[in-house]
Design a protein around this motif. Structure first.
Motif, PDB file in Angstrom:
ATOM      1  N   GLY A  38      74.373 -72.714  31.296  1.00 25.68           N
ATOM      2  CA  GLY A  38      73.035 -72.296  30.884  1.00 25.68           C
ATOM      3  C   GLY A  38      72.218 -73.476  30.389  1.00 25.68           C
ATOM      4  O   GLY A  38      72.315 -74.575  30.926  1.00 25.68           O
ATOM      5  N   LEU A  39      71.444 -73.277  29.334  1.00 27.30           N
ATOM      6  CA  LEU A  39      70.596 -74.321  28.772  1.00 27.30           C
ATOM      7  C   LEU A  39      71.338 -75.026  27.642  1.00 27.30           C
ATOM      8  O   LEU A  39      71.632 -74.425  26.618  1.00 27.30           O
ATOM      9  N   GLU A  40      71.602 -76.295  27.838  1.00 21.20           N
ATOM     10  CA  GLU A  40      72.310 -77.084  26.824  1.00 21.20           C
ATOM     11  C   GLU A  40      71.340 -78.076  26.198  1.00 21.20           C
ATOM     12  O   GLU A  40      70.649 -78.807  26.923  1.00 21.20           O
ATOM     13  N   LEU A  66      68.005 -74.821  18.752  1.00 19.04           N
ATOM     14  CA  LEU A  66      68.329 -73.554  19.374  1.00 19.04           C
ATOM     15  C   LEU A  66      69.605 -73.660  20.198  1.00 19.04           C
ATOM     16  O   LEU A  66      69.815 -74.655  20.887  1.00 19.04           O
ATOM     17  N   THR A  67      70.431 -72.609  20.121  1.00 14.57           N
ATOM     18  CA  THR A  67      71.591 -72.487  20.993  1.00 14.57           C
ATOM     19  C   THR A  67      71.297 -71.344  21.959  1.00 14.57           C
ATOM     20  O   THR A  67      71.032 -70.223  21.530  1.00 14.57           O
ATOM     21  N   PHE A  68      71.348 -71.655  23.248  1.00 10.91           N
ATOM     22  CA  PHE A  68      70.988 -70.686  24.275  1.00 10.91           C
ATOM     23  C   PHE A  68      72.212 -70.060  24.912  1.00 10.91           C
ATOM     24  O   PHE A  68      73.282 -70.681  25.017  1.00 10.91           O
ATOM     25  N   GLN A  98      69.967 -77.655  32.299  1.00 15.68           N
ATOM     26  CA  GLN A  98      70.345 -76.316  32.728  1.00 15.68           C
ATOM     27  C   GLN A  98      71.297 -76.370  33.911  1.00 15.68           C
ATOM     28  O   GLN A  98      70.988 -76.995  34.933  1.00 15.68           O
ATOM     29  N   THR A  99      72.446 -75.713  33.754  1.00 13.57           N
ATOM     30  CA  THR A  99      73.387 -75.550  34.858  1.00 13.57           C
ATOM     31  C   THR A  99      73.792 -74.084  34.940  1.00 13.57           C
ATOM     32  O   THR A  99      73.625 -73.332  33.968  1.00 13.57           O
TER      33      THR A  99
END
Lengths: 114, 114
Positions: A42-44, B102-104, A37-38
């Protein structure tokens, strides 16, 4: 169940050092995911495993990153050598092999590389 | 290329009013959508999901709406409570690339004002 367990919770290291992050998934879950998460992205998703086998590592940024899952209850994410741009929160998540595809996240490891 | 976009980084809402969080996606192959909620120093937790065969799913104070033609979904929280203050992530998955992946989005920070 204790949920997904990650260690350490915080890691501060110097550039060039090796960093190892650890994860214990929920017992009985078949999938294990590593995320970063950056603020910017976001969440990668970095990599995920199914029954201990890596399925998709296309999110791993470069060869400095590697992940293993030697058994159903343990996984590691290693960065060698670490760089300041690797500073982020790293999450591990697990999921059962059935719908509705709900992933359970650990508390994360906050990595700071100076 | 962000396939899941949350264009509002932050949102402030008065306690008791409705909170509406928005999410847009670009990949028409996505067919399952989820919302996660994240408190500081904790991992994201699953909140609610919706399949593309539906346009609405409700769970207590939380309702998710899906507009497939616009590739847009929204999360409604009514009434908003102080404990709802958190970062909300929208996520999407699809059968064609493994429903487990999942892609966030980048998240929206919701602040409920007492």
């Amino acid at each position: 169940d204790a949920g997904v367990i990650q260690s350490p919770r915080h890691e501060v290291t110097e550039m060039g050092q090796e960093v190892t992050l650890r994860c214990k998934p929920i017992s009985g879950h078949d999938y294990l995911f590593w995320y970063r998460q950056t603020m910017m992205r976001g969440l990668e998703l970095l990599i995920y495993f199914n029954n201990n086998v890596p399925i998709d590592d296309s999110g791993m940024p470069e060869d400095r990153f590697s992940a293993k899952m030697p058994n159903a209850s343990f996984s590691t994410l290693k960065i060698q050598p670490s760089e300041p741009r690797d500073s982020a929160v790293y999450f591990c998540a697990s999921m059962a092999d059935r719908g509705p595809y709900e992933q359970y996240f650990g508390p994360g490891t906050r990595l700071t590389v100076t | 290329d962000q396939q899941v976009k949350q264009n509002s980084p932050s949102l402030s809402v008065q306690e008791g009013r409705i909170s509406i969080l928005n999410c847009d996606y670009t990949n028409s192959m996505f067919d399952y959508f989820l919302w996660y909620k994240k408190y500081p120093a904790e991992g994201p937790t699953f909140l609610i999901s919706i399949s593309s065969i539906k346009d609405k799913n409700e769970d207590g104070r939380f309702t998710v709406f899906l507009n497939k033609s616009a590739k847009h979904l929204s999360l409604h929280i009514v009434p908003s409570q102080p404990g709802d203050s958190a970062v909300y992530f929208c996520a999407a998955s699809g059968r064609n690339f493994g429903n487990e992946k999942l892609t966030f989005g980048t998240g929206t920070r919701l602040t409920i004002i007492p």
